[in-house]
Design an enzyme around this catalytic site. Sequence first.
Site, PDB file in Angstrom:
ATOM      1  N   GLY A   1       0.843  -1.200   0.000  1.00  0.00           N
ATOM      2  CA  GLY A   1       0.000   0.000   0.000  1.00  0.00           C
ATOM      3  C   GLY A   1       0.873   1.244   0.000  1.00  0.00           C
ATOM      4  O   GLY A   1       1.904   1.317  -0.662  1.00  0.00           O
TER       5      GLY A   1
ATOM      6  N   TYR B   1       2.964   2.306   2.004  1.00  0.00           N
ATOM      7  CA  TYR B   1       4.291   2.199   2.617  1.00  0.00           C
ATOM      8  C   TYR B   1       5.409   2.181   1.571  1.00  0.00           C
ATOM      9  O   TYR B   1       6.586   2.240   1.922  1.00  0.00           O
ATOM     10  CB  TYR B   1       4.385   0.956   3.518  1.00  0.00           C
TER      11      TYR B   1
ATOM     12  N   TYR C   1      11.216   0.355  25.566  1.00  0.00           N
ATOM     13  CA  TYR C   1      10.967  -0.348  26.836  1.00  0.00           C
ATOM     14  C   TYR C   1      12.218  -0.808  27.559  1.00  0.00           C
ATOM     15  O   TYR C   1      12.140  -1.526  28.542  1.00  0.00           O
ATOM     16  CB  TYR C   1      10.084  -1.582  26.580  1.00  0.00           C
TER      17      TYR C   1
ATOM     18  N   GLU D   1       4.881  -9.261  16.351  1.00  0.00           N
ATOM     19  CA  GLU D   1       5.847  -8.846  17.380  1.00  0.00           C
ATOM     20  C   GLU D   1       5.579  -9.589  18.694  1.00  0.00           C
ATOM     21  O   GLU D   1       6.509  -9.964  19.410  1.00  0.00           O
ATOM     22  CB  GLU D   1       5.765  -7.332  17.591  1.00  0.00           C
TER      23      GLU D   1
HETATM   24  C1  UD2 Z   1       5.618  -1.988  15.329  1.00  0.00           C
HETATM   25  C2  UD2 Z   1       6.828  -2.774  14.888  1.00  0.00           C
HETATM   26  C3  UD2 Z   1       6.472  -3.563  13.655  1.00  0.00           C
HETATM   27  C4  UD2 Z   1       5.312  -4.490  13.943  1.00  0.00           C
HETATM   28  C5  UD2 Z   1       4.140  -3.671  14.471  1.00  0.00           C
HETATM   29  C6  UD2 Z   1       3.038  -4.556  15.016  1.00  0.00           C
HETATM   30  C7  UD2 Z   1       9.020  -1.837  15.373  1.00  0.00           C
HETATM   31  C8  UD2 Z   1       9.897  -0.667  15.182  1.00  0.00           C
HETATM   32  N1  UD2 Z   1       7.893  -1.817  14.657  1.00  0.00           N
HETATM   33  O1  UD2 Z   1       5.514  -0.962  14.331  1.00  0.00           O
HETATM   34  O2  UD2 Z   1       7.570  -4.323  13.202  1.00  0.00           O
HETATM   35  O3  UD2 Z   1       5.716  -5.483  14.852  1.00  0.00           O
HETATM   36  O4  UD2 Z   1       4.511  -2.832  15.550  1.00  0.00           O
HETATM   37  O5  UD2 Z   1       2.307  -5.114  13.997  1.00  0.00           O
HETATM   38  O6  UD2 Z   1       9.336  -2.737  16.101  1.00  0.00           O
HETATM   39  N2  UD2 Z   1       3.436  -2.513   6.423  1.00  0.00           N
HETATM   40  C9  UD2 Z   1       3.156  -2.219   5.088  1.00  0.00           C
HETATM   41  N3  UD2 Z   1       1.955  -1.646   4.781  1.00  0.00           N
HETATM   42  C10 UD2 Z   1       1.020  -1.315   5.720  1.00  0.00           C
HETATM   43  C11 UD2 Z   1       1.306  -1.604   7.066  1.00  0.00           C
HETATM   44  C12 UD2 Z   1       2.527  -2.194   7.402  1.00  0.00           C
HETATM   45  O7  UD2 Z   1       3.971  -2.492   4.215  1.00  0.00           O
HETATM   46  O8  UD2 Z   1      -0.038  -0.782   5.353  1.00  0.00           O
HETATM   47  C13 UD2 Z   1       4.716  -3.160   6.769  1.00  0.00           C
HETATM   48  C14 UD2 Z   1       5.894  -2.187   6.676  1.00  0.00           C
HETATM   49  O9  UD2 Z   1       7.051  -2.898   6.320  1.00  0.00           O
HETATM   50  C15 UD2 Z   1       6.011  -1.675   8.082  1.00  0.00           C
HETATM   51  C16 UD2 Z   1       5.673  -2.933   8.876  1.00  0.00           C
HETATM   52  O10 UD2 Z   1       4.683  -3.617   8.110  1.00  0.00           O
HETATM   53  O11 UD2 Z   1       7.319  -1.186   8.330  1.00  0.00           O
HETATM   54  C17 UD2 Z   1       5.155  -2.695  10.297  1.00  0.00           C
HETATM   55  O12 UD2 Z   1       4.034  -1.830  10.274  1.00  0.00           O
HETATM   56  P1  UD2 Z   1       4.066  -0.421  11.021  1.00  0.00           P
HETATM   57  O13 UD2 Z   1       5.395   0.211  10.793  1.00  0.00           O
HETATM   58  O14 UD2 Z   1       2.875   0.360  10.635  1.00  0.00           O
HETATM   59  O15 UD2 Z   1       3.946  -0.885  12.508  1.00  0.00           O
HETATM   60  P2  UD2 Z   1       4.348  -0.086  13.844  1.00  0.00           P
HETATM   61  O16 UD2 Z   1       4.886   1.259  13.513  1.00  0.00           O
HETATM   62  O17 UD2 Z   1       3.216  -0.143  14.793  1.00  0.00           O
END
Ligand code: UD2
Length: 354
Positions: free
Chosen positions: A124, A126, A236, A303
């Site tokens: 999407g 990202y 954390y 995670e």
């Molecule tokens: C945290 C974690 C992430 C994941 C998530 C829980 C860290 C720094 N980040 O980040 O790894 O465990 O919590 O689910 O530990 N993505 C897409 N398209 C989307 C949504 C996600 O490609 O629409 C991929 C992309 O590679 C992104 C990853 O999934 O970097 C994790 O998603 P996030 O960055 O939105 O998650 P976040 O910030 O909550």
Amino acid sequence: MSFKMHLLTGRTVAVILLVLLLLGVLYSYIWRHYRDGIFGQEVRPADGSSSRVDFTIVNHWFHLVASDYLEYQQPSIVQGRTDVVTVTPWLAPIVWEGTYNPQLLDSIYRPQNISIAATVFAVGKYTKFLRDFLETAEQHFFVGFKVHVYVFTDRPKEVHQVKMAAGRQLTVVPVPGSNRWQEISARRMELIQTLIEEKLQNHMDYIFCLDVDSKFHGRWGTESLGALVAVIHPGYYKDDRSKFPYERRHESTAYVAPGKGDFYYCGGAFGGLLQEVHRLANTCRTNFEADAKKGIEAAWQEESHLNRYMLINKPTKVLSPEYLWQDFKPRNPEVRIIRFSGVIKNYADIRPNV
Ligand code: UD2
């Protein structure tokens, strides 16, 4: 020849054949156990099915050969970093700036011609993070080593063409989109497992799985290599474990009981030898699916499953929060260098759902 002689020859031949047969059975029995113990692993997901995955043995893991000609600073066991802990209670190194010699490490690994795969998902909107991720990876991630980046995306046309150094390459893997970010995030384990089985097995040595909404700012190299590598979450690492956002529902396979837990690890960066990451991805995927059948989604998707896995299967190398910081956090003094950091993003703008 007399009848007795005939009988004797016949018996001798039969005995020889029997001995050969027994030797054959013994050989295949020993070989099977040798292979299982050294080259392979029987992967048995919770559903009882079993998939055979063989990996070649990795010599550089067991044998570190340094050049006789390299000159470097004398190591000390009484002087070094005192402001941080550099080893876990199970004696895995915790990597911080100032705990290793990058030139020495590179000189050990370079002649081994090691190869490192990196996975990154850009589904999407990202894809907008890809350019910075890929360009900064060229500047800092295993510079001078064989690196193969796999970009998983539903928008292959938006993958930015980055000039890569010799020995480094990029492959785009098309994946379906989704209207739930939780699903995109969680599905990564399954796709990593499949990638290892179908493309990487016996071609690459190590793999790192990284979040795309991040940039490299400093060296990430051979010091991070290990069988199973986890990164401590920057949010954390000073907290009591009761505050860790583990999955706390008993019904989930990611459940971690109060009073348990070592560190809280990031879902956004982990890695290691192919066979170890395959085992991790397979287990997390299987457990995630078992939860889904019961209508449960763990608090922090994959995670949470990763944290449950690492609690039982201790990482052999732990990377300090230098290896995944968050741009919105001011740098703490013990973090002397930020190597990789999540960019500030507006979730409402980029996620397909809230
Ligand atoms: C945290 C974690 C992430 C994941 C998530 C829980 C860290 C720094 N980040 O980040 O790894 O465990 O919590 O689910 O530990 N993505 C897409 N398209 C989307 C949504 C996600 O490609 O629409 C991929 C992309 O590679 C992104 C990853 O999934 O970097 C994790 O998603 P996030 O960055 O939105 O998650 P976040 O910030 O909550």
